[in-house]
Design a protein around this motif. Structure first.
Motif, PDB file in Angstrom:
ATOM      1  N   PHE A 123      48.893  43.987  34.543  1.00  0.00           N
ATOM      2  CA  PHE A 123      48.520  43.879  35.947  1.00  0.00           C
ATOM      3  C   PHE A 123      49.737  44.066  36.837  1.00  0.00           C
ATOM      4  O   PHE A 123      50.843  43.642  36.498  1.00  0.00           O
ATOM      5  N   GLU A 124      49.516  44.703  37.974  1.00  0.00           N
ATOM      6  CA  GLU A 124      50.607  44.957  38.918  1.00  0.00           C
ATOM      7  C   GLU A 124      51.039  43.685  39.635  1.00  0.00           C
ATOM      8  O   GLU A 124      52.225  43.501  39.930  1.00  0.00           O
ATOM      9  N   SER A 125      50.086  42.795  39.934  1.00  0.00           N
ATOM     10  CA  SER A 125      50.380  41.559  40.651  1.00  0.00           C
ATOM     11  C   SER A 125      49.714  40.378  39.954  1.00  0.00           C
ATOM     12  O   SER A 125      48.567  40.488  39.493  1.00  0.00           O
ATOM     13  N   LEU A 126      50.431  39.258  39.889  1.00  0.00           N
ATOM     14  CA  LEU A 126      49.891  38.040  39.303  1.00  0.00           C
ATOM     15  C   LEU A 126      50.199  36.856  40.220  1.00  0.00           C
ATOM     16  O   LEU A 126      51.333  36.694  40.674  1.00  0.00           O
ATOM     17  N   GLY A 127      49.189  36.037  40.480  1.00  0.00           N
ATOM     18  CA  GLY A 127      49.432  34.791  41.181  1.00  0.00           C
ATOM     19  C   GLY A 127      50.058  33.796  40.222  1.00  0.00           C
ATOM     20  O   GLY A 127      49.721  33.777  39.035  1.00  0.00           O
ATOM     21  N   VAL A 128      50.981  32.980  40.704  1.00  0.00           N
ATOM     22  CA  VAL A 128      51.680  32.018  39.843  1.00  0.00           C
ATOM     23  C   VAL A 128      51.651  30.635  40.480  1.00  0.00           C
ATOM     24  O   VAL A 128      52.061  30.453  41.632  1.00  0.00           O
ATOM     25  N   VAL A 129      51.157  29.655  39.717  1.00  0.00           N
ATOM     26  CA  VAL A 129      51.165  28.247  40.128  1.00  0.00           C
ATOM     27  C   VAL A 129      51.662  27.435  38.941  1.00  0.00           C
ATOM     28  O   VAL A 129      51.265  27.693  37.798  1.00  0.00           O
TER      29      VAL A 129
END
Length: 341
Positions: A123-129
């Motif tokens: 994936f080009e973008s990943l949300g991170v928490v």
């Protein structure tokens, strides 16, 4: 109340307590509203029954775009002040709610772990928490959540065979090719660097982008730093308490296992909306560019065939093309033309 909504419309009722109830509008009077097939956001429970709410207990009521049986899922509402609508298509709104509940939990470095890593790496973008980062450099991450635009992956490190930070996840965080979308990521970056010697690269911080858009529109930043909930309200007219309860879970120690489903749903909810917010902010920041591209393409599509072929063979920047390029993009404060909404 009865004049604002039609039977079957999907609405969101926000109570004075901060609770959110989404359901199909049935009927209403000046003192009450009745809904059917409703969802309680804070618990995630769904009810196939009717329920009545009284005016004295209601803080606000928002319309989720489109009726239940109408083909209006792709409509976008132009303004939130008149219609008081949630400003994303109903189909997308419902998809995000479903995505929050359909998270994948990875409890150890098994086949599911490696299959998930392979998917996330593409994936080009990943949300991170991440959990426990609020404790600073002494914190140890117990839960790491990575979200794509369609799936949430929750990594629970309690039972991993290695006590070290998983090298495959470290590679994703350090990748220069995958954009990591965070919100107020300073503590996460600091924790990863000093506790695990992981330097997270290619970061997009929604909070910083929000401040940038705000300052370039109004000339200053507000005194209070925004939350994810503030951004969802600002951009999409979500309820001001839509994500409040979920954000509180980031302060949890996550020491008790197995992890409660309620906690998993909350941390999944925080991660679900990161990509949505990033894409919206990028569209605002790229507004002048997108308009220039559209205008350039219109030069061809709206011209005669002869003129179109003539422009295609001419490799010079004519005055006509020069006039399409906004000067704002060439200045340090290039976002002045973006109107913060």
């Amino acid at each position: 109340m009865e004049q604002r909504f039609k039977e079957g419309e999907r609405i969101l009722i926000v109570l004075n307590t901060g609770e959110n109830f989404e359901g199909d509008y049935v009927k209403g009077t000046d003192t009450r509203i009745e809904i059917d097939n409703f969802l309680h956001y804070e618990s995630g429970n769904k009810f196939d029954t009717k329920w009545t709410f009284y005016k004295r207990e209601i803080c606000s009521v928002l319309r989720i775009t489109g009726k239940k049986n109408d083909d209006t899922s792709n409509e976008k509402v132009a303004t939130k002040t008149v219609n008081n609508n949630i400003l994303i298509p109903r189909a997308e709104y419902e998809r995000l709610l479903k995505m929050t509940d359909d998270y994948i939990v990875i409890k150890t470095d098994d086949k599911t772990y490696y299959d998930s890593i392979e998917k996330l790496s593409n994936f080009e973008s990943l949300g991170v928490v991440a959990s426990n980062c609020e404790k600073g450099r002494g914190g140890r991450i117990k839960m790491l959540v990575l979200s794509t635009w369609k799936q949430v992956f929750i990594f629970s490190f309690h039972n991993f065979r290695t006590k070290r930070f998983p090298v495959e996840l470290a590679d994703i965080l350090q990748s220069h090719y995958i954009k990591k979308v965070v919100f107020n990521g300073g503590t996460l970056v600091d924790c990863l660097l000093h506790a695990y010697n992981i330097h997270m690269n290619n970061i997009y911080d929604i909070q910083i982008s929000h401040l940038l858009l705000m300052k370039n529109s109004t000339g200053e930043c507000r005194e209070e730093l925004p939350t994810i909930g503030d951004c969802l309200t600002e951009y999409f007219n979500f309820s001001s308490t839509f994500i409040t309860a979920a954000l509180e879970i980031l302060k949890d120690t996550w020491e008790i296992v197995p992890v409660e489903i309620d906690k998993l749903k909350k941390i999944s909810k925080v991660a679900t909306y990161l990509i949505l917010l990033k894409d919206h902010q990028m569209s605002l920041m790229m507004k002048d560019y997108d308009q220039a591209v559209e205008a350039y393409n219109n030069l061809f599509s709206k011209s005669t065939n002869y003129h179109s072929l003539e422009m295609a063979s001419n490799q010079k920047c004519t005055k006509q093309i020069d006039d399409l390029i906004p000067c704002a993009l060439l200045k340090p404060n290039s976002l002045k033309s973006v109107k913060y909404a």
